[in-house]
Structures are given as C-alpha cells and as structure tokens.
Scaffold this motif. Structure first.
Motif, mmCIF file in Angstrom:
data_model
loop_
_atom_site.group_PDB
_atom_site.id
_atom_site.type_symbol
_atom_site.label_atom_id
_atom_site.label_comp_id
_atom_site.label_asym_id
_atom_site.label_seq_id
_atom_site.Cartn_x
_atom_site.Cartn_y
_atom_site.Cartn_z
ATOM 1 N N UNK A 1 0.329 -5.375 5.796
ATOM 2 C CA UNK A 1 -0.676 -4.597 5.063
ATOM 3 C C UNK A 1 -0.055 -3.372 4.395
ATOM 4 N N UNK A 2 0.926 -2.775 5.039
ATOM 5 C CA UNK A 2 1.532 -1.547 4.495
ATOM 6 C C UNK A 2 2.614 -1.837 3.467
ATOM 7 N N UNK A 3 3.383 -2.903 3.701
ATOM 8 C CA UNK A 3 4.567 -3.123 2.877
ATOM 9 C C UNK A 3 4.522 -4.349 1.997
ATOM 10 N N UNK A 4 3.594 -5.261 2.295
ATOM 11 C CA UNK A 4 3.553 -6.513 1.532
ATOM 12 C C UNK A 4 2.811 -6.302 0.217
ATOM 13 N N UNK A 5 3.243 -6.982 -0.805
ATOM 14 C CA UNK A 5 2.567 -6.844 -2.099
ATOM 15 C C UNK A 5 1.578 -7.955 -2.329
ATOM 16 N N UNK A 6 1.202 -8.116 -3.577
ATOM 17 C CA UNK A 6 0.448 -9.285 -4.038
ATOM 18 C C UNK A 6 -1.001 -9.367 -3.590
ATOM 19 N N UNK A 7 -1.536 -8.302 -2.980
ATOM 20 C CA UNK A 7 -2.936 -8.403 -2.565
ATOM 21 C C UNK A 7 -3.903 -8.172 -3.724
ATOM 22 N N UNK B 1 0.818 -1.222 0.000
ATOM 23 C CA UNK B 1 0.000 0.000 0.000
ATOM 24 C C UNK B 1 0.851 1.272 0.000
ATOM 25 N N UNK B 2 1.875 1.311 0.861
ATOM 26 C CA UNK B 2 2.691 2.529 0.941
ATOM 27 C C UNK B 2 3.326 2.815 -0.421
ATOM 28 N N UNK C 1 7.035 5.011 9.303
ATOM 29 C CA UNK C 1 6.914 3.663 8.744
ATOM 30 C C UNK C 1 8.062 3.448 7.769
ATOM 31 N N UNK C 2 8.533 2.228 7.756
ATOM 32 C CA UNK C 2 9.682 1.932 6.896
ATOM 33 C C UNK C 2 9.275 1.092 5.693
ATOM 34 N N UNK C 3 8.013 0.673 5.674
ATOM 35 C CA UNK C 3 7.573 -0.199 4.573
ATOM 36 C C UNK C 3 7.850 0.475 3.237
ATOM 37 N N UNK C 4 8.580 -0.220 2.376
ATOM 38 C CA UNK C 4 8.962 0.418 1.117
ATOM 39 C C UNK C 4 8.425 -0.331 -0.092
ATOM 40 N N UNK C 5 7.792 -1.478 0.153
ATOM 41 C CA UNK C 5 7.232 -2.211 -0.977
ATOM 42 C C UNK C 5 8.267 -3.069 -1.664
ATOM 43 N N UNK C 6 7.786 -3.843 -2.597
ATOM 44 C CA UNK C 6 8.644 -4.777 -3.302
ATOM 45 C C UNK C 6 9.492 -4.039 -4.335
#
Ligand code: ADP
Ligand code: MG
Length: 318
Positions: free
Chosen positions: A255-261, A214-215, A310-315
C-alpha cells in the motif's frame, strides 16, 4: 503509417468512434479538430510491454488500462475527459489481439464519453501511448501545489492491490484463489476516479493520482505544496482481498510503496471535511483520511502514534 499495410485493421477497429458533438474532424485526416469551450487539460502516458504490464496480459485489459491510466491523470486534475489519441506500436498486426485491445479501450472510452479522435500505428516492440484531453469546468483544476500544513490527507478506495497483483501475475502456473483473482482485477481494470476528481474541485486543496506508490506520490504533492506529511499507518485502507492474499506487513508495504492503484490522494483543510464527505458520497466514492500535511519536507509514518521508519520509495523508471 508506412510500415504496416494492415491499416484497414485500424480503420475497422478504431474508426467510427469519433462521436461527440465537439469533434469537428476525427480519425481519417492528418490531424483531429475539436471545439473546446473551456480551458483544455492534456495528459500523455506510455505503457511498454514487459515494463508496465506483462506482455501476455489479456489484450482487452491492456487496451482498457492504457486509457485508464491517462483518465486517472485527468481525474487528479479535476478535469472532465473528452477526447483521446492512441499511438500503437505492435510487433505484428494480430487481428484477434487488436480486436480485444480495441474493445477494452473503447469500453472505457464509452463509459466516460471520450471520443477517440486519432492516433498512429507502427511496427515495433509492443508500446502504447495514449494522450487524454479534457476540459476544466469553469477553468478550475486541482493541482499538486495547493496543499498547506494543517490540511488533511485523504485517499480514495484501497491501496496495494495492484502491487500484490504484479507478484501474483509473475508467479508461474498456479491457479488463483477468488481473492487473488480480485486483486489481479484491480491491476487489470483500475477505475479512474473521474467523478470524484470533478466533485472535489469545490473542496480539495491539492490532488495527485497514486501511480508510483502512496509515499512517493504524496511526496510529490508535498514538494509541490512546499510542506511535509504525516501518515497514520493504522488508517491505511486495505481491501479484504489484499489482506487475505498476504501477511499484514506485506499488505502495508504494497500500500505504501506499490504503484498502479490509480486512486486519488488529495488534501483539504479540516474545515472542509463535511464538503469532502459530501463530494465523495455524491460520487459513491470511498475516501479515507490517512494523515495530514505538516511543516517541513518529509513524509513521516506513525503507527499507534509512534514514528516508524519506512523504506518504500515508489517506482523509479531509471
Ligand atoms: P499520417 O500518415 O498522416 O500520420 P496515418 O496513416 O498515420 O496518417 O493515420 C491515418 C488516420 O488514422 C489518421 O487520422 C490517424 O489519426 C488515424 N489513426 C492511425 N492509427 C490510429 C490508431 N492506432 N488509433 C486511432 N486512430 C489512428
Ligand atoms: Mg501517422
């Protein structure tokens, strides 16, 4: 297709699915011919075994997923999927594998009235490239760049399940609980939000599908819309299954950083909230308002009103 001589396998599993009134020439010729009555929307995505999915994932799921991720791109454009091509690179022509792969692909194709009109088949490391082609109703599309500061930010469905699934799939041996099974199914069989995308044409200002987290994906929407965003972490939609397979901070990070949803993240002016609710209800889609677009260029997260880092940067592929 000079490498595999098992070409009749392709014929057997994939031919005869060119259906649909607007296919003039389908599988079997040098190229396909279709009649498009509206502007054409085209997406292509490659899935590499061992990179985008575990190579031992059930072939039915691989087939389904390879089309689903492309239909999700069309959904994010508000396009109506019509046709697909399939370039398959296989280490070997395993008949059982291909039969299951084709069933997964064609099940989803049928559900969305998508005709498989051609492709290519080669031998090599397992790689699947699908091109999805759709049409834009009335010539209209949803784009990443249509948002403006003040617009509400929404997501469909729930986020984070697929990232949790990847961790579960990577775990050796252990049996899965029903909740883990449910989470893994979200990874194996993502539901492209085609109907919602079409319905949102009337009211959303911008949209993107959540494939990298998401981020990251909201960040892409923001940079194309020339604004920033504020996310309310207390509003993140998390599935009961996700909540039960990991602690709350982990679920939020997924939810913030994971992909594939492959959910949609979209924006709409506050004055369109009623129309958004109606579009979601008409397509039996759960949607949650998770924040709003703001001036600037950063995606900021708040919990109980306070800004949290937040550090979530995505794939990232490279
Ligand atoms: P060419 O040599 O002209 O590329 P191919 O031998 O690769 O033709 O393919 C023959 C026909 O079968 C073409 O119409 C092609 O679109 C179709 N085809 C080949 N592989 C696939 C596949 N994996 N899925 C669907 N159609 C395929
Ligand atoms: Mg070819």
């Amino acid at each position: 297709m000079p490498v595999l001589d098992e070409f009749d396998l392709i014929d057997r599993f994939f031919a005869g699915h060119a259906g649909g009134g607007d296919v003039i020439v389908g599988i079997g010729d040098d190229a396909a011919v279709v009649a498009a009555r509206e502007p054409v929307v085209i997406a292509v995505d490659t899935l590499v075994g061992g990179v985008h999915f575990p190579p031992d994932l059930a072939p039915h799921a691989i087939g389904y997923r390879s089309l689903a991720v492309n239909l999700s791109d069309l959904a994010a454009m508000g396009a109506r999927p019509r046709w697909a091509t399939l370039a398959l690179t296989l280490p070997e022509a395993d008949e059982n594998w291909l039969a299951a792969f084709a069933a997964g692909f064609l099940d989803l194709a049928q559900r969305h009235d998508v005709a498989l009109i051609g492709g290519d088949t080669t031998r090599g490391p397992l790689t699947i490239t699908v091109q999805a082609i759709g049409t834009a109703p009335g010539g209209r599309t949803l784009q990443r760049g249509g948002g403006a500061a003040g617009d509400d930010v929404y997501v469909t469905g729930t986020l984070g399940d697929s990232a949790a699934a990847i961790a579960i799939l990577a775990r050796e041996g252990a049996r899965w609980t029903p909740a883990e099974e449910a989470v893994v199914d979200r990874f194996r069989y993502p539901r492209p939000r085609v109907a919602a995308g079409l319905a949102l044409l009337d009211c959303a200002s911008a949209a993107i599908d959540v494939s990298d987290g998401l981020i990251a994906d909201l960040g892409h929407l923001c940079s194309r819309s020339d604004c920033g965003a504020e996310l309310d972490l207390d509003r993140l939609p998390l599935s009961p299954a996700l909540r039960s397979v990991c602690p709350p901070q982990q679920a939020e990070a997924y939810a913030l950083g994971g992909g594939d949803d492959y959910e949609l993240c979209f924006t709409a002016p506050p004055g369109c909230a009623t129309a958004v609710d109606a579009a979601l209800a008409a397509t039996a889609t759960i949607g949650t308002r998770v924040g709003r677009l703001i001036d600037g260029d950063a995606v900021i997260c708040r919990r109980a009103g306070k800004v949290v880092p937040v550090t979530a940067s995505g794939y990232r592929h490279f």
